[in-house]
Design a protein around this motif. Structure first.
Motif, PDB file in Angstrom:
ATOM      1  N   ASN A   1       5.787  -3.407   0.790  1.00  0.00           N
ATOM      2  CA  ASN A   1       7.046  -4.652   0.674  1.00  0.00           C
ATOM      3  C   ASN A   1       8.160  -3.933   0.379  1.00  0.00           C
ATOM      4  O   ASN A   1       8.597  -3.640  -0.879  1.00  0.00           O
ATOM      5  CB  ASN A   1       6.217  -5.507  -0.332  1.00  0.00           C
ATOM      6  CG  ASN A   1       7.535  -6.799  -0.633  1.00  0.00           C
ATOM      7  OD1 ASN A   1       8.635  -6.786  -0.386  1.00  0.00           O
ATOM      8  ND2 ASN A   1       6.931  -7.858  -0.904  1.00  0.00           N
TER       9      ASN A   1
ATOM     10  N   HIS B   1      11.185  -4.958   0.359  1.00  0.00           N
ATOM     11  CA  HIS B   1      12.171  -5.907  -0.598  1.00  0.00           C
ATOM     12  C   HIS B   1      11.771  -5.705  -2.030  1.00  0.00           C
ATOM     13  O   HIS B   1      12.655  -5.563  -2.851  1.00  0.00           O
ATOM     14  CB  HIS B   1      11.952  -7.413  -0.028  1.00  0.00           C
ATOM     15  CG  HIS B   1      12.419  -7.763   1.098  1.00  0.00           C
ATOM     16  ND1 HIS B   1      13.577  -7.880   1.689  1.00  0.00           N
ATOM     17  CD2 HIS B   1      11.591  -8.097   2.289  1.00  0.00           C
ATOM     18  CE1 HIS B   1      13.638  -8.205   2.720  1.00  0.00           C
ATOM     19  NE2 HIS B   1      12.515  -8.244   3.583  1.00  0.00           N
TER      20      HIS B   1
ATOM     21  N   LEU C   1      10.209 -13.140  -1.130  1.00  0.00           N
ATOM     22  CA  LEU C   1      10.332 -12.304  -0.631  1.00  0.00           C
ATOM     23  C   LEU C   1       9.429 -10.885  -1.363  1.00  0.00           C
ATOM     24  O   LEU C   1       9.065  -9.954  -0.907  1.00  0.00           O
ATOM     25  CB  LEU C   1      11.670 -11.440  -0.355  1.00  0.00           C
ATOM     26  CG  LEU C   1      12.726 -12.164   0.626  1.00  0.00           C
ATOM     27  CD1 LEU C   1      14.041 -11.558   0.492  1.00  0.00           C
ATOM     28  CD2 LEU C   1      11.976 -11.899   2.017  1.00  0.00           C
TER      29      LEU C   1
ATOM     30  N   ARG D   1       3.591 -15.320  -2.596  1.00  0.00           N
ATOM     31  CA  ARG D   1       3.387 -14.896  -1.348  1.00  0.00           C
ATOM     32  C   ARG D   1       2.099 -14.827  -0.945  1.00  0.00           C
ATOM     33  O   ARG D   1       1.272 -14.419   0.093  1.00  0.00           O
ATOM     34  CB  ARG D   1       3.687 -13.223  -1.279  1.00  0.00           C
ATOM     35  CG  ARG D   1       5.154 -13.111  -1.037  1.00  0.00           C
ATOM     36  CD  ARG D   1       5.938 -11.598  -1.175  1.00  0.00           C
ATOM     37  NE  ARG D   1       5.326 -10.728  -0.188  1.00  0.00           N
ATOM     38  CZ  ARG D   1       5.922 -10.700   1.039  1.00  0.00           C
ATOM     39  NH1 ARG D   1       7.246 -11.601   1.258  1.00  0.00           N
ATOM     40  NH2 ARG D   1       5.547 -10.075   1.927  1.00  0.00           N
TER      41      ARG D   1
END
Length: 137
Positions: A64, A66, A94, A100
Motif C-alpha cells: 500500500n 498510500h 486509502l 479497507r
C-alpha cells in the motif's frame, strides 16, 4: 468541509476497541456511517496512534503505497511537533486497513471472506502487533 467528531471509533489509520461492540457494529460505523460521508469530511478522533497504526497497515498490506507515503508524512509531522489529526474519509479509505476490510487484498491476507470477519481478524492482529494501540482494546 464537513466535520465528523468520531471519538474513539476511528483513530488515524486505525479503529477503536471492540469491548463494547461487535465487529459487525464496527463495520457498520466505519463503512456505512462514517464511510458514507463526503470524501473531504474531516475526521477528528479521540486517539492518535498514527505512527503505530500506519506501521501495522504496512505490516498487513505491504504494497500500500498510500500508507507508506502517509507514514513518511506522519513522521515528518511528528518531528516538527505538528498534529496528524484531523484525517479525512478519503485518507482513511486509502490507508486504514479497517476501512479497507472489504478489499480482496486484506481478505486474502487475513484468510477471510467477509468484511466483518476481516475486520475482526485485523483487530486481533493489531492487538498482537502492539506498539501502542490507541483506542484498541
Amino acid at each position: 468541509p464537513t466535520c465528523c467528531f468520531a471519538g474513539s471509533t476511528v483513530s488515524v489509520a486505525g479503529c477503536g476497541g471492540l469491548k463494547k461492540g461487535s465487529p459487525q457494529q464496527m463495520v457498520s460505523a466505519l463503512l456505512e456511517k462514517i464511510g458514507s460521508l463526503p470524501e473531504d469530511t474531516q475526521i477528528f478522533c479521540g486517539d492518535d496512534a498514527c505512527l503505530e497504526n500506519l506501521a501495522f497497515a504496512l505490516h498487513v498490506e505491504p504494497g500500500n503505497g498510500h500508507a507508506s507515503d502517509r507514514l513518511e508524512w506522519a513522521r515528518q509531522q511528528r518531528s516538527l511537533s505538528l498534529a496528524t489529526v484531523p484525517t479525512t474519509v478519503r485518507e482513511e479509505f486509502l490507508t486504514n486497513p479497517f476501512f479497507r476490510c472489504r478489499g480482496e487484498t486484506l481478505m486474502a491476507a487475513t484468510n477471510t471472506r467477509t468484511a466483518v470477519d476481516c475486520l475482526a481478524e485485523l483487530h486481533k492482529r493489531r492487538l498482537e502487533f502492539g506498539h501502542g494501540c490507541g483506542g484498541l482494546g
